[in-house]
Design a protein around this motif. Structure first.
Motif, PDB file in Angstrom:
ATOM      1  N   LYS A  57      65.570 -42.584 160.098  1.00  0.00           N
ATOM      2  CA  LYS A  57      64.714 -41.691 160.636  1.00  0.00           C
ATOM      3  C   LYS A  57      64.829 -40.509 159.859  1.00  0.00           C
ATOM      4  O   LYS A  57      65.665 -39.978 159.455  1.00  0.00           O
ATOM      5  N   PRO A  58      63.453 -39.843 159.800  1.00  0.00           N
ATOM      6  CA  PRO A  58      62.230 -40.370 160.211  1.00  0.00           C
ATOM      7  C   PRO A  58      61.507 -41.462 159.090  1.00  0.00           C
ATOM      8  O   PRO A  58      60.657 -41.849 159.229  1.00  0.00           O
ATOM      9  N   THR A  59      62.367 -41.145 157.670  1.00  0.00           N
ATOM     10  CA  THR A  59      61.566 -42.017 156.701  1.00  0.00           C
ATOM     11  C   THR A  59      62.773 -42.585 155.828  1.00  0.00           C
ATOM     12  O   THR A  59      63.812 -41.742 155.669  1.00  0.00           O
ATOM     13  N   GLY A  60      62.631 -43.508 154.999  1.00  0.00           N
ATOM     14  CA  GLY A  60      63.481 -43.961 154.105  1.00  0.00           C
ATOM     15  C   GLY A  60      64.288 -45.100 154.851  1.00  0.00           C
ATOM     16  O   GLY A  60      63.811 -45.784 155.633  1.00  0.00           O
ATOM     17  N   THR A  61      65.242 -45.370 153.917  1.00  0.00           N
ATOM     18  CA  THR A  61      66.020 -46.636 154.335  1.00  0.00           C
ATOM     19  C   THR A  61      67.487 -46.343 154.280  1.00  0.00           C
ATOM     20  O   THR A  61      68.085 -45.453 153.342  1.00  0.00           O
ATOM     21  N   ARG A  62      68.236 -47.091 155.145  1.00  0.00           N
ATOM     22  CA  ARG A  62      69.599 -46.860 155.224  1.00  0.00           C
ATOM     23  C   ARG A  62      70.393 -47.839 154.760  1.00  0.00           C
ATOM     24  O   ARG A  62      70.176 -48.764 155.514  1.00  0.00           O
ATOM     25  N   VAL A  63      71.434 -47.764 153.692  1.00  0.00           N
ATOM     26  CA  VAL A  63      72.302 -49.141 153.469  1.00  0.00           C
ATOM     27  C   VAL A  63      73.630 -48.858 153.572  1.00  0.00           C
ATOM     28  O   VAL A  63      74.106 -47.802 153.504  1.00  0.00           O
ATOM     29  N   CYS A  64      74.372 -49.610 154.749  1.00  0.00           N
ATOM     30  CA  CYS A  64      75.660 -49.211 155.189  1.00  0.00           C
ATOM     31  C   CYS A  64      76.758 -50.276 154.853  1.00  0.00           C
ATOM     32  O   CYS A  64      76.382 -51.442 155.284  1.00  0.00           O
ATOM     33  N   LEU A  65      77.715 -50.143 154.471  1.00  0.00           N
ATOM     34  CA  LEU A  65      79.045 -51.072 154.169  1.00  0.00           C
ATOM     35  C   LEU A  65      79.980 -50.351 154.706  1.00  0.00           C
ATOM     36  O   LEU A  65      80.620 -49.286 154.646  1.00  0.00           O
ATOM     37  N   THR A  66      80.686 -51.203 155.756  1.00  0.00           N
ATOM     38  CA  THR A  66      81.829 -50.897 156.474  1.00  0.00           C
ATOM     39  C   THR A  66      83.040 -51.698 156.130  1.00  0.00           C
ATOM     40  O   THR A  66      82.873 -53.063 156.349  1.00  0.00           O
ATOM     41  N   LEU A  67      84.036 -50.915 155.692  1.00  0.00           N
ATOM     42  CA  LEU A  67      85.392 -51.856 155.069  1.00  0.00           C
ATOM     43  C   LEU A  67      86.531 -51.387 155.843  1.00  0.00           C
ATOM     44  O   LEU A  67      87.101 -50.416 155.669  1.00  0.00           O
ATOM     45  N   PRO A  68      86.947 -52.329 156.707  1.00  0.00           N
ATOM     46  CA  PRO A  68      88.017 -52.171 157.564  1.00  0.00           C
ATOM     47  C   PRO A  68      89.439 -52.010 156.710  1.00  0.00           C
ATOM     48  O   PRO A  68      89.527 -52.708 155.648  1.00  0.00           O
ATOM     49  N   TYR A  69      90.280 -51.496 157.107  1.00  0.00           N
ATOM     50  CA  TYR A  69      91.857 -51.266 156.470  1.00  0.00           C
ATOM     51  C   TYR A  69      92.868 -50.895 157.123  1.00  0.00           C
ATOM     52  O   TYR A  69      92.671 -50.444 158.334  1.00  0.00           O
ATOM     53  N   ASN A 109      60.149 -45.717 145.899  1.00  0.00           N
ATOM     54  CA  ASN A 109      59.706 -44.241 145.518  1.00  0.00           C
ATOM     55  C   ASN A 109      60.084 -43.137 146.101  1.00  0.00           C
ATOM     56  O   ASN A 109      59.467 -42.352 146.472  1.00  0.00           O
ATOM     57  N   ALA A 110      61.431 -43.151 146.379  1.00  0.00           N
ATOM     58  CA  ALA A 110      62.430 -42.135 146.553  1.00  0.00           C
ATOM     59  C   ALA A 110      62.486 -40.956 145.734  1.00  0.00           C
ATOM     60  O   ALA A 110      62.205 -41.026 144.722  1.00  0.00           O
ATOM     61  N   THR A 111      62.319 -39.598 146.496  1.00  0.00           N
ATOM     62  CA  THR A 111      62.490 -38.360 145.635  1.00  0.00           C
ATOM     63  C   THR A 111      63.926 -38.110 145.719  1.00  0.00           C
ATOM     64  O   THR A 111      64.459 -37.092 145.073  1.00  0.00           O
ATOM     65  N   SER A 112      64.899 -38.225 146.648  1.00  0.00           N
ATOM     66  CA  SER A 112      65.830 -37.723 146.887  1.00  0.00           C
ATOM     67  C   SER A 112      66.750 -38.999 147.595  1.00  0.00           C
ATOM     68  O   SER A 112      66.358 -40.064 148.252  1.00  0.00           O
ATOM     69  N   LEU A 113      68.342 -39.045 147.212  1.00  0.00           N
ATOM     70  CA  LEU A 113      69.044 -40.048 147.676  1.00  0.00           C
ATOM     71  C   LEU A 113      70.297 -39.554 147.892  1.00  0.00           C
ATOM     72  O   LEU A 113      70.798 -38.587 147.197  1.00  0.00           O
ATOM     73  N   ASP A 166      67.935 -42.876 151.408  1.00  0.00           N
ATOM     74  CA  ASP A 166      66.967 -42.485 150.601  1.00  0.00           C
ATOM     75  C   ASP A 166      65.786 -41.753 151.553  1.00  0.00           C
ATOM     76  O   ASP A 166      65.878 -42.273 152.581  1.00  0.00           O
ATOM     77  N   ASP A 167      64.601 -41.082 150.945  1.00  0.00           N
ATOM     78  CA  ASP A 167      63.594 -40.619 151.631  1.00  0.00           C
ATOM     79  C   ASP A 167      62.183 -41.391 151.119  1.00  0.00           C
ATOM     80  O   ASP A 167      61.329 -40.645 151.321  1.00  0.00           O
ATOM     81  N   ASN A 219      67.336 -50.666 144.081  1.00  0.00           N
ATOM     82  CA  ASN A 219      66.378 -50.811 145.261  1.00  0.00           C
ATOM     83  C   ASN A 219      65.518 -49.765 145.640  1.00  0.00           C
ATOM     84  O   ASN A 219      64.370 -49.754 145.549  1.00  0.00           O
ATOM     85  N   SER A 220      66.400 -48.474 145.704  1.00  0.00           N
ATOM     86  CA  SER A 220      65.584 -47.190 146.221  1.00  0.00           C
ATOM     87  C   SER A 220      64.693 -46.816 144.829  1.00  0.00           C
ATOM     88  O   SER A 220      63.624 -46.305 145.094  1.00  0.00           O
TER      89      SER A 220
END
Length: 521
Positions: free
Chosen positions: A507-519, A445-449, A466-467, A439-440
């Protein structure tokens, strides 16, 4: 014509019960009407209307025969209640009582029953319609009965209208007082234990009326106060018990009005309007509460159905993810075991066949085909997913290759002590990270990830940031609530491994996708 449909034992018993109640309350009403200043309430009108509204239409002939026969027995010359005022014996009288009034009742009630059904006071619209119908039937029967007298006595129109008003008002009072109670009894023949407060309140109300009568005989007149204090328990019962409470309230309001009227010299019309105003308020309140309760029950049922549908859809989505992954696993295995073996065997045979001048070209093409197949296998089932840690799988996977090909600066960081995951968990983690990276590249249109894996004491957190252009907060919230197909797949995969998935702005730009997996530690 099958007469047994109209004349049978059941309908005969209904007719006898109806006429007994009709003439019983008629005698009751007329006896109390001789008291000076007593409210005029024609209870038989309530019995008649309730009977024709509630009992089967096929029983109507026996109801009418029983009522008219009893009337003749009571009032004919030399009868039990010999009274020519109620049995004049003229042709007009027979025409009105045996033809016109039954025709008016049956026609009007039949048309009303086609639109509404018992208990007729279960919602606001049916309650208002029933009250309006009560007024209509009272005026119609009054016009028929009094019209005959007016013609015979040549009564003036002004006098006729005045008498018609009094007659219709008395009929309507009887309908309002008695009909709701009979409706409630018809729909609820048993006494629910949950209505204990209803019966205690009714008993207390009647005791109060008895105390008022006792005080009156002691030259202490508190009837005025009792009359208006009675409004509060009436409203309470209507609010608490809906149509059952309002039905009881109407009957008790009528009794209260009679007691008060017998202890005061106020004109009857004041007590009549007190009954109509109080009973109408109680009926509308009870109908509103009942309608609200039914709507809440329907809404709760729809919510339950919706919840079941959502759970079914989620279960289906989860099953589709599992089936998809199983199919990828099968295809990967089949391609590797079958086509991979064939390619290796073909390459071996070509290398042994020195007679062919273009073997080198063929070998190069076969190598390219083999690498393409390995690449496809990596898309179907990442290499090492069943044996290596998830960090190693991601580092050597098509995810990193795709980032390099897209000229995106990337970082891969692991903190904490890695924990082992089973193959099912690893493939779902991998697919979520892969979808986030894809997706990024496609949309942001990200330049870094960066891909960060953080192992805490009781959970592992996988974060892809990503940014790129980012995702607005309201769209992120919408995506969490109503995900697209890709996000739905990521969310369902997270659920399958008991993880939590979230997408938000970085913040300040980009998207954050987070998966939290308990164990478990």
């Amino acid at each position: 014509m099958n007469l047994t449909r109209y004349f049978n034992v059941t309908y005969l018993l209904m007719g006898l019960g109806y006429t007994a109640l009709f003439h019983g309350v008629w005698l009751f009403s007329t006896q109390f009407e001789i008291i000076s200043g007593t409210v005029s309430w024609y209870l038989p009108a309530g019995v008649r209307l309730a009977a024709f509204l509630l009992l089967p239409i096929y029983s109507w002939p026996l109801l009418l025969i029983a009522e008219k026969s009893t009337h003749f027995i009571l009032f004919h010359p030399g009868g039990i209640l010999d009274n020519t005022a109620f049995l004049s014996g003229t042709i007009g009288w027979y025409l009105v009582h045996l033809v016109l009034s039954p025709a008016v009742i049956c026609t009007c009630v039949y048309l009303f029953r086609r639109r509404f059904s018992a208990p007729y006071i279960d919602n606001v619209s049916s309650t208002l319609a029933t009250l309006a119908f009560g007024v209509l039937i009272s005026v119609a029967l009054g016009a028929v009965f009094l019209g005959r007298r007016a013609i015979e006595l040549q009564t003036g129109i002004e006098v006729f209208l005045s008498i018609l008003f009094d007659f219709s008002l008395g009929d309507f009072v009887g309908i309002v007082v008695l009909c709701p109670f009979l409706f409630a009894l018809y729909k609820r023949p048993s006494i629910p234990k949950s209505h204990l407060v209803l019966y205690l309140t009714t008993i207390a109300w009647l005791v109060l009326l008895m105390l008022s009568s006792y005080a009156y005989f002691q030259q202490i007149n508190i009837s005025y106060q009792v009359k208006y204090l009675a409004v509060f328990p009436a409203l309470f019962l209507s609010y608490r018990y809906a149509i059952v409470g309002s039905a009881f309230s109407c009957l008790l309001i009528g009794i209260t009005a009679f007691v008060v009227a017998s202890q005061s010299a106020l004109p009857p019309i004041e007590h009549q309007f007190y009954i109509l105003a109080s009973c109408t308020s109680c009926l509308i309140l009870g109908a509103s509460i009942n309608q609200s309760t039914l709507l809440n029950m329907k809404l709760a049922k729809k919510n339950e159905d919706l919840e079941v549908s959502v759970q079914s859809a989620q279960a289906l989505a989860s099953q589709l993810v599992v089936v998809q992954e199983d199919e990828r696993k099968r295809l990967s295995r089949d391609l590797h075991d079958d086509f991979g073996h064939r390619i290796v065997d073909l390459k071996l045979q070509l290398s042994l066949d020195s007679r062919e001048s273009d073997n080198d070209m063929m070998l190069n093409k076969i190598d390219a085909l083999y690498h393409a197949m390995k690449k496809s296998l990596g898309g179907l089932r990442p290499s090492g997913i069943d044996t290596l840690p998830i960090e190693s799988v991601i580092q050597r996977s098509e995810i990193i290759t795709t980032l390099k090909r897209a000229n995106i600066n990337y970082s891969f960081n692991v903190s904490g002590t890695p924990v082992p995951f089973d193959s099912d968990q690893k493939i779902h983690i991998y697919r979520i990270v892969q979808e986030a990276v894809t997706n990024s590249i496609k949309y942001a249109n990200a330049t870094s990830l960066s891909i960060d894996i953080n192992y805490a004491q009781h959970s592992a957190v996988f974060i892809v940031t990503d940014d790129g252009g980012g995702i607005p907060e309201h769209i992120a919230q919408l995506a969490n609530a109503e995900p697209t197909l890709g996000l739905l797949s990521m969310r369902e995969r997270a659920k399958l491994i008991n993880g939590e998935f979230d997408i938000s702005q970085n913040k300040p730009t980009g998207t954050r996708v987070c998966l939290t997996l308990p164990y478990s530690a």
